[in-house]
Design a protein around this motif. Structure first.
Motif, PDB file in Angstrom:
ATOM      1  N   MET A  30       0.791  -1.226   0.000  1.00  0.00           N
ATOM      2  CA  MET A  30       0.000   0.000   0.000  1.00  0.00           C
ATOM      3  C   MET A  30       0.828   1.283   0.000  1.00  0.00           C
ATOM      4  SD  MET A  30      -3.400  -0.707   2.314  1.00  0.00           S
ATOM      5  CE  MET A  30      -3.771   1.048   2.300  1.00  0.00           C
ATOM      6  N   PRO A  31       1.910   1.395   0.801  1.00  0.00           N
ATOM      7  CA  PRO A  31       2.687   2.644   0.761  1.00  0.00           C
ATOM      8  C   PRO A  31       3.226   2.988  -0.622  1.00  0.00           C
ATOM      9  CG  PRO A  31       3.286   1.342   2.675  1.00  0.00           C
ATOM     10  CD  PRO A  31       2.407   0.477   1.826  1.00  0.00           C
ATOM     11  N   TYR A  32       3.502   1.952  -1.437  1.00  0.00           N
ATOM     12  CA  TYR A  32       4.100   2.193  -2.751  1.00  0.00           C
ATOM     13  C   TYR A  32       3.177   2.972  -3.678  1.00  0.00           C
ATOM     14  CZ  TYR A  32       6.648   1.222  -7.065  1.00  0.00           C
ATOM     15  OH  TYR A  32       7.337   1.355  -8.245  1.00  0.00           O
ATOM     16  N   ILE A  33       1.856   2.860  -3.482  1.00  0.00           N
ATOM     17  CA  ILE A  33       0.901   3.539  -4.356  1.00  0.00           C
ATOM     18  C   ILE A  33       0.586   4.952  -3.875  1.00  0.00           C
ATOM     19  CG2 ILE A  33      -0.112   1.338  -5.040  1.00  0.00           C
ATOM     20  CD1 ILE A  33      -2.478   1.956  -3.244  1.00  0.00           C
ATOM     21  N   LEU A  34       1.116   5.338  -2.713  1.00  0.00           N
ATOM     22  CA  LEU A  34       0.863   6.681  -2.201  1.00  0.00           C
ATOM     23  C   LEU A  34       1.744   7.694  -2.927  1.00  0.00           C
ATOM     24  CD1 LEU A  34       0.761   6.010   1.657  1.00  0.00           C
ATOM     25  CD2 LEU A  34      -1.182   6.353   0.112  1.00  0.00           C
ATOM     26  N   VAL A  87       3.313  10.688   1.551  1.00  0.00           N
ATOM     27  CA  VAL A  87       4.333   9.941   2.301  1.00  0.00           C
ATOM     28  C   VAL A  87       5.145  10.882   3.190  1.00  0.00           C
ATOM     29  CG1 VAL A  87       6.449   8.582   2.078  1.00  0.00           C
ATOM     30  CG2 VAL A  87       4.491   8.086   0.611  1.00  0.00           C
ATOM     31  N   THR A  88       5.615  11.977   2.627  1.00  0.00           N
ATOM     32  CA  THR A  88       6.431  12.903   3.411  1.00  0.00           C
ATOM     33  C   THR A  88       5.622  13.570   4.524  1.00  0.00           C
ATOM     34  OG1 THR A  88       6.008  14.622   1.735  1.00  0.00           O
ATOM     35  CG2 THR A  88       8.041  13.361   1.541  1.00  0.00           C
ATOM     36  N   ILE A 133      12.768   3.776   2.069  1.00  0.00           N
ATOM     37  CA  ILE A 133      12.649   2.317   2.147  1.00  0.00           C
ATOM     38  C   ILE A 133      11.213   1.924   2.486  1.00  0.00           C
ATOM     39  CG2 ILE A 133      13.357   0.289   3.481  1.00  0.00           C
ATOM     40  CD1 ILE A 133      16.141   1.579   3.693  1.00  0.00           C
ATOM     41  N   TRP A 134      10.604   2.609   3.459  1.00  0.00           N
ATOM     42  CA  TRP A 134       9.207   2.310   3.823  1.00  0.00           C
ATOM     43  C   TRP A 134       8.278   2.516   2.631  1.00  0.00           C
ATOM     44  CZ3 TRP A 134       4.812   5.430   3.923  1.00  0.00           C
ATOM     45  CH2 TRP A 134       3.701   4.904   4.597  1.00  0.00           C
ATOM     46  N   TYR A 179      13.443  17.353  -1.364  1.00  0.00           N
ATOM     47  CA  TYR A 179      12.856  18.675  -1.579  1.00  0.00           C
ATOM     48  C   TYR A 179      11.722  18.950  -0.594  1.00  0.00           C
ATOM     49  CZ  TYR A 179      10.667  22.625  -3.996  1.00  0.00           C
ATOM     50  OH  TYR A 179      10.133  23.848  -4.297  1.00  0.00           O
ATOM     51  N   LEU A 180      10.916  17.943  -0.306  1.00  0.00           N
ATOM     52  CA  LEU A 180       9.756  18.148   0.554  1.00  0.00           C
ATOM     53  C   LEU A 180      10.093  18.068   2.039  1.00  0.00           C
ATOM     54  CD1 LEU A 180       7.157  16.031  -1.456  1.00  0.00           C
ATOM     55  CD2 LEU A 180       7.213  18.517  -1.245  1.00  0.00           C
ATOM     56  N   MET A 181      11.136  17.352   2.405  1.00  0.00           N
ATOM     57  CA  MET A 181      11.437  17.148   3.819  1.00  0.00           C
ATOM     58  C   MET A 181      12.535  18.063   4.357  1.00  0.00           C
ATOM     59  SD  MET A 181      11.291  13.036   4.327  1.00  0.00           S
ATOM     60  CE  MET A 181       9.747  12.253   4.775  1.00  0.00           C
ATOM     61  N   THR A 182      13.602  18.229   3.602  1.00  0.00           N
ATOM     62  CA  THR A 182      14.762  18.958   4.139  1.00  0.00           C
ATOM     63  C   THR A 182      15.208  20.138   3.287  1.00  0.00           C
ATOM     64  OG1 THR A 182      16.379  17.572   2.978  1.00  0.00           O
ATOM     65  CG2 THR A 182      15.601  16.785   5.114  1.00  0.00           C
ATOM     66  N   GLN A 183      14.742  20.216   2.034  1.00  0.00           N
ATOM     67  CA  GLN A 183      15.168  21.255   1.097  1.00  0.00           C
ATOM     68  C   GLN A 183      16.693  21.304   0.939  1.00  0.00           C
ATOM     69  OE1 GLN A 183      12.845  22.384   3.796  1.00  0.00           O
ATOM     70  NE2 GLN A 183      11.402  21.423   2.400  1.00  0.00           N
ATOM     71  N   GLY A 184      17.340  20.169   1.160  1.00  0.00           N
ATOM     72  CA  GLY A 184      18.796  20.102   1.013  1.00  0.00           C
ATOM     73  C   GLY A 184      19.554  20.369   2.290  1.00  0.00           C
ATOM     74  N   GLY A 185      18.891  20.830   3.318  1.00  0.00           N
ATOM     75  CA  GLY A 185      19.546  21.133   4.582  1.00  0.00           C
ATOM     76  C   GLY A 185      19.514  19.943   5.518  1.00  0.00           C
ATOM     77  N   PRO A 186      19.969  20.135   6.738  1.00  0.00           N
ATOM     78  CA  PRO A 186      20.615  21.358   7.231  1.00  0.00           C
ATOM     79  C   PRO A 186      22.080  21.425   6.816  1.00  0.00           C
ATOM     80  CG  PRO A 186      20.429  19.756   8.988  1.00  0.00           C
ATOM     81  CD  PRO A 186      19.752  19.140   7.801  1.00  0.00           C
ATOM     82  N   PHE A 187      22.526  22.622   6.493  1.00  0.00           N
ATOM     83  CA  PHE A 187      23.917  22.872   6.098  1.00  0.00           C
ATOM     84  C   PHE A 187      24.340  22.011   4.911  1.00  0.00           C
ATOM     85  CE2 PHE A 187      23.653  23.218  10.808  1.00  0.00           C
ATOM     86  CZ  PHE A 187      23.676  24.603  10.890  1.00  0.00           C
ATOM     87  N   ASN A 188      23.419  21.854   3.940  1.00  0.00           N
ATOM     88  CA  ASN A 188      23.667  21.091   2.709  1.00  0.00           C
ATOM     89  C   ASN A 188      23.976  19.614   2.965  1.00  0.00           C
ATOM     90  OD1 ASN A 188      23.347  23.400   1.126  1.00  0.00           O
ATOM     91  ND2 ASN A 188      25.511  23.917   1.240  1.00  0.00           N
ATOM     92  N   SER A 189      23.583  19.098   4.124  1.00  0.00           N
ATOM     93  CA  SER A 189      23.886  17.703   4.443  1.00  0.00           C
ATOM     94  C   SER A 189      23.025  16.728   3.647  1.00  0.00           C
ATOM     95  CB  SER A 189      23.696  17.453   5.941  1.00  0.00           C
ATOM     96  OG  SER A 189      22.355  17.704   6.335  1.00  0.00           O
ATOM     97  N   THR A 190      21.942  17.202   3.039  1.00  0.00           N
ATOM     98  CA  THR A 190      21.105  16.331   2.201  1.00  0.00           C
ATOM     99  C   THR A 190      20.977  16.883   0.778  1.00  0.00           C
ATOM    100  OG1 THR A 190      19.081  17.459   2.923  1.00  0.00           O
ATOM    101  CG2 THR A 190      19.772  15.537   4.192  1.00  0.00           C
ATOM    102  N   TYR A 191      21.868  17.776   0.411  1.00  0.00           N
ATOM    103  CA  TYR A 191      21.810  18.376  -0.924  1.00  0.00           C
ATOM    104  C   TYR A 191      22.274  17.366  -1.960  1.00  0.00           C
ATOM    105  CZ  TYR A 191      21.318  22.630  -3.691  1.00  0.00           C
ATOM    106  OH  TYR A 191      20.846  23.591  -4.568  1.00  0.00           O
ATOM    107  N   VAL A 192      21.425  17.052  -2.948  1.00  0.00           N
ATOM    108  CA  VAL A 192      21.723  16.016  -3.928  1.00  0.00           C
ATOM    109  C   VAL A 192      21.806  16.618  -5.330  1.00  0.00           C
ATOM    110  CG1 VAL A 192      20.773  14.114  -2.592  1.00  0.00           C
ATOM    111  CG2 VAL A 192      19.263  15.453  -4.050  1.00  0.00           C
ATOM    112  N   LEU A 193      22.244  15.798  -6.281  1.00  0.00           N
ATOM    113  CA  LEU A 193      22.521  16.299  -7.626  1.00  0.00           C
ATOM    114  C   LEU A 193      21.286  16.868  -8.322  1.00  0.00           C
ATOM    115  CD1 LEU A 193      25.098  13.732  -9.017  1.00  0.00           C
ATOM    116  CD2 LEU A 193      25.375  16.213  -8.937  1.00  0.00           C
ATOM    117  N   LEU A 194      20.156  16.174  -8.230  1.00  0.00           N
ATOM    118  CA  LEU A 194      18.969  16.676  -8.905  1.00  0.00           C
ATOM    119  C   LEU A 194      18.477  17.982  -8.290  1.00  0.00           C
ATOM    120  CD1 LEU A 194      16.632  13.726  -9.944  1.00  0.00           C
ATOM    121  CD2 LEU A 194      17.744  15.423 -11.380  1.00  0.00           C
ATOM    122  N   GLN A 195      18.760  18.193  -7.019  1.00  0.00           N
ATOM    123  CA  GLN A 195      18.390  19.469  -6.411  1.00  0.00           C
ATOM    124  C   GLN A 195      19.265  20.597  -6.953  1.00  0.00           C
ATOM    125  OE1 GLN A 195      18.203  19.286  -2.179  1.00  0.00           O
ATOM    126  NE2 GLN A 195      17.081  21.201  -1.992  1.00  0.00           N
TER     127      GLN A 195
END
Length: 291
Positions: free
Chosen positions: A111-115, A120-121, A165-166, A233-249
């Protein structure tokens, strides 16, 4: 015979024409434009002047590019293999069930896969909220205090990985359940008569016969997680301090935030090359392991 052969050829061309047209319009032409724009100073919409390798030189001089590459690969490490192993473990438990119980549990995991990603976020932001989240007592029991996980550089990326993963694991479970059902029960019965334990049956029967599906799941997960964007993008916007900044962002910021289509295309080409290179490397490793 020639007339019949010509009719078959025309029929075949008519049948594949819609796919070829869609492929050229939706995939091939945009990819070509991406490569072409990466050598120009074009805005997001419109033409630009030829600048050669300037965009690539600028990209390799940008520290944020290296940060985003590292974060993307870090996310891949956190998700690809764990997601595959968790899916396999759940599938092996599900196939032991029968009837409506098995179907109900399988639906529950799928079920989570179809959300949509927005739902989800939002769910997980509620679950992990520092003040009211139902997961905070568990975090407090482990680390001794409540943590704002999406504002902490240590917690942010692992938590995004947990959410991913969930969200996506149900598809892996479905693939593994289908593969496990195709393994003849006679193999296990013969192994049991020979005195093989469950662990030996898994090592000598289940794992070798599941390897093609496992390789498929690993490859699909690798490609999908290298393109991580929505959850970040929806959870961290690449932060904090660019610790989740990824290529597509980085691509999104340069293209839609700064209207630098040429530079954004260069970063997108770099991501494309990384996906191809890592996929080929993984394919060769899995091929060697299969042999």
């Amino acid at each position: 015979m020639r007339l019949k052969s010509g009719n078959r050829t025309r029929t075949a061309l008519l049948l594949i024409a819609p796919f070829v047209i869609c492929y050229l319009v939706v995939f091939a032409y945009p990819v070509y434009k991406m490569f072409a724009m990466s050598f120009t100073d074009a805005p997001l919409i419109g033409e630009g002047e030829w600048v050669g390798l300037d965009n690539y030189i600028r990209m390799f001089q940008n520290k944020l590019f290296y940060t985003s590459v590292y974060n993307t690969l870090y996310f891949v490490v956190l998700t690809v293999v764990p997601n595959t192993l968790i899916g396999l473990g759940i599938a092996m438990m599900i196939v032991r069930l029968n009837g409506w119980v098995q179907a109900s549990i399988l639906i529950l995991f799928f079920m989570p896969y179809i959300l949509p990603v927005t739902v989800v976020t939002q769910i997980w932001q509620w679950v992990l909220d520092q003040q009211f989240g139902i997961a905070q007592p568990l975090i407090e029991a482990v680390v001794g205090k409540r943590v704002s996980v999406f504002r902490d550089p240590f917690w942010a990326m692992p938590m995004v990985a947990v959410v991913t993963i969930w969200w996506t694991n149900g598809f892996n479970v479905l693939l593994f359940v289908s593969a496990l059902r195709n393994i003849p029960r006679d193999y296990y019965e013969a192994a049991s008569l020979d005195g093989a334990t469950r662990l030996q049956q898994f090592r000598r029967i289940t794992w070798p016969l599941l390897w093609p599906v496992t390789a498929l799941v690993l490859t699909l997960q690798l490609i999908m997680q290298l393109k991580i964007f929505d959850q970040i993008y929806l959870m961290t916007q690449g932060g904090p301090f660019n610790s989740t900044y990824v290529l597509l962002q980085l691509v999104y910021r340069e293209a839609f935030g700064r209207n630098q289509g040429g530079y954004a295309s260069a970063v997108a080409v770099a991501l494309f090359v990384i996906i191809v290179a890592v996929s080929i490397l993984q394919y060769q490793l899995l091929k060697a392991r299969g042999k």
